[in-house]
Design an enzyme around this catalytic site. Structure first.
Site, short mmCIF file in Angstrom:
data_model
loop_
_atom_site.label_atom_id
_atom_site.label_comp_id
_atom_site.label_asym_id
_atom_site.label_seq_id
_atom_site.Cartn_x
_atom_site.Cartn_y
_atom_site.Cartn_z
N ARG A 140 0.68 -1.15 -0.06
CA ARG A 140 -0.02 -0.09 -0.13
C ARG A 140 0.86 1.22 0.10
NH1 ARG A 140 -3.76 -2.31 4.90
NH2 ARG A 140 -4.77 -4.26 3.72
N CYS A 160 3.71 20.60 -10.37
CA CYS A 160 2.09 20.75 -10.24
C CYS A 160 1.46 19.39 -10.04
CB CYS A 160 1.61 21.63 -11.47
SG CYS A 160 2.09 23.31 -11.44
N SER A 181 -2.25 22.13 -8.09
CA SER A 181 -2.79 23.29 -8.73
C SER A 181 -3.07 23.03 -10.23
CB SER A 181 -1.83 24.64 -8.35
OG SER A 181 -2.29 25.67 -9.27
N ASP A 183 -4.35 24.87 -14.12
CA ASP A 183 -4.92 25.76 -15.11
C ASP A 183 -5.91 25.05 -15.93
OD1 ASP A 183 -5.40 27.45 -17.21
OD2 ASP A 183 -3.20 28.17 -17.50
N ASN A 194 -2.91 17.33 -18.88
CA ASN A 194 -2.32 16.17 -17.80
C ASN A 194 -3.18 15.10 -17.34
OD1 ASN A 194 -2.13 19.51 -15.79
ND2 ASN A 194 -0.45 18.44 -17.00
N HIS A 224 -8.43 26.28 -11.43
CA HIS A 224 -8.65 27.69 -11.77
C HIS A 224 -8.59 28.06 -13.35
CE1 HIS A 224 -4.39 27.28 -11.06
NE2 HIS A 224 -4.15 27.83 -12.23
N TYR A 226 -7.74 31.29 -15.47
CA TYR A 226 -7.25 32.72 -15.47
C TYR A 226 -7.98 33.73 -16.00
CZ TYR A 226 -2.74 30.95 -13.19
OH TYR A 226 -1.87 30.32 -12.55
#
Length: 282
Positions: A140, A160, A181, A183, A194, A224, A226
């Site tokens: 694990r 990120c 985080s 974009d 991603n 988020h 921008y």
């Protein structure tokens, strides 16, 4: 239609109507001209899909999946940390973050290429995941982590998408990606670069360790939009959705380090919008 599109549109709508603005705060990100890159964001975006949902890539817009594949190979396979290593791998979008020596400092793959003394022997953290999947699949603690707080000051950009956690569930291999985080327009909205590049990583690791692709979970702590990206949102929300493409992985590859960008393909990838020259906050 692609489930990734449905989820991506839900994320955009959530940010639009429920997101919080950072306009009143002194923030770090800037645009190329030095002006502050303010955003509206949501926290704790968590999405899980499994193979029946199809390949998790947006079809409302063109995703540069080939570049995403090259980047994931550059980081996890070639352990690229310099401008030359990324460019040799066919990846050209890291330019804003290279230091004066043309490196990312101790960020991203610098952490993955370190050899660490584990109970199983001296190896890199990613090689340990491969070892455990083959030799102790019920472990694990199959984790990679590029966010090394002790060396944060030596990173040009703290990673990120920084952590992977791997789990075997019967004949399936599941992967959770943790991203601090993201974009949503440029890369981190579900089904974006991603998502698909780590889905490729899951597919490659599953094949070389003898499992089927299982659940993929993408966690973004701060997702988020921008300020300069809001102009794209209406087009994306109204864009046409298509069936997801099919994934092909070269069945001859049995060693992760033998994969090239020709060994992974998306068959019949159709998309609506082509959004180019998206400004990137740095």
């Amino acid at each position: 239609m692609s489930k990734a599109d449905i989820i991506f549109k839900q994320q955009l709508t959530d940010i639009l109507f429920n997101g919080v603005s950072d306009e009143e705060h002194n923030i770090r990100p800037t645009w190329e001209n030095g002006s502050k890159a303010h955003s509206k964001y949501i926290t704790h975006s968590i999405v899980t899909v499994d193979p029946k949902d199809g390949v998790p890539i947006q079809t409302v817009r063109k995703i540069a999946w080939k570049s995403g594949l090259r980047e994931i190979l550059a980081i996890y396979q070639k352990k690229a940390t310099t401008r030359k290593e990324f460019e040799d791998a066919g990846v050209f979008w890291w330019e804003p973050w290279f230091d004066k020596n043309g490196t990312l400092g101790k960020s991203y793959a610098y952490q993955l290429k370190k050899e660490i003394e584990f109970p199983e022997g001296r190896m890199t953290q990613f090689d340990r995941v491969l070892y455990l999947l083959k030799n102790r699949p019920m472990d694990r603690r199959m984790i990679t982590n590029m966010f090394n707080l002790e060396e944060l000051n030596d990173m040009t950009l703290p990673p990120c998408a920084f952590m992977t956690m791997w789990s075997v569930r019967g004949e399936y291999l599941d992967l959770m990606l943790i991203q601090r985080s993201g974009d949503s327009i440029a890369a981190a909205g579900f089904g974006g670069v991603n998502t698909i590049q780590y889905y490729f990583l899951l597919a490659m690791v599953a094949q070389v360790t003898g499992y089927k692709i299982g659940k993929f979970t993408h966690v973004v702590n701060n997702l988020h939009i921008y300020d300069k990206h809001f102009k794209y949102v209406d087009d994306l929300l109204s864009a046409e959705e298509y069936e997801p493409p099919k994934l092909w992985v070269n069945p001859e590859i049995t060693n992760f380090y033998d994969f090239t960008d020709e060994d992974i393909k998306l068959i019949d990838y159709k998309y609506d919008k082509r959004i180019e020259d998206i400004p990137i906050a740095i």
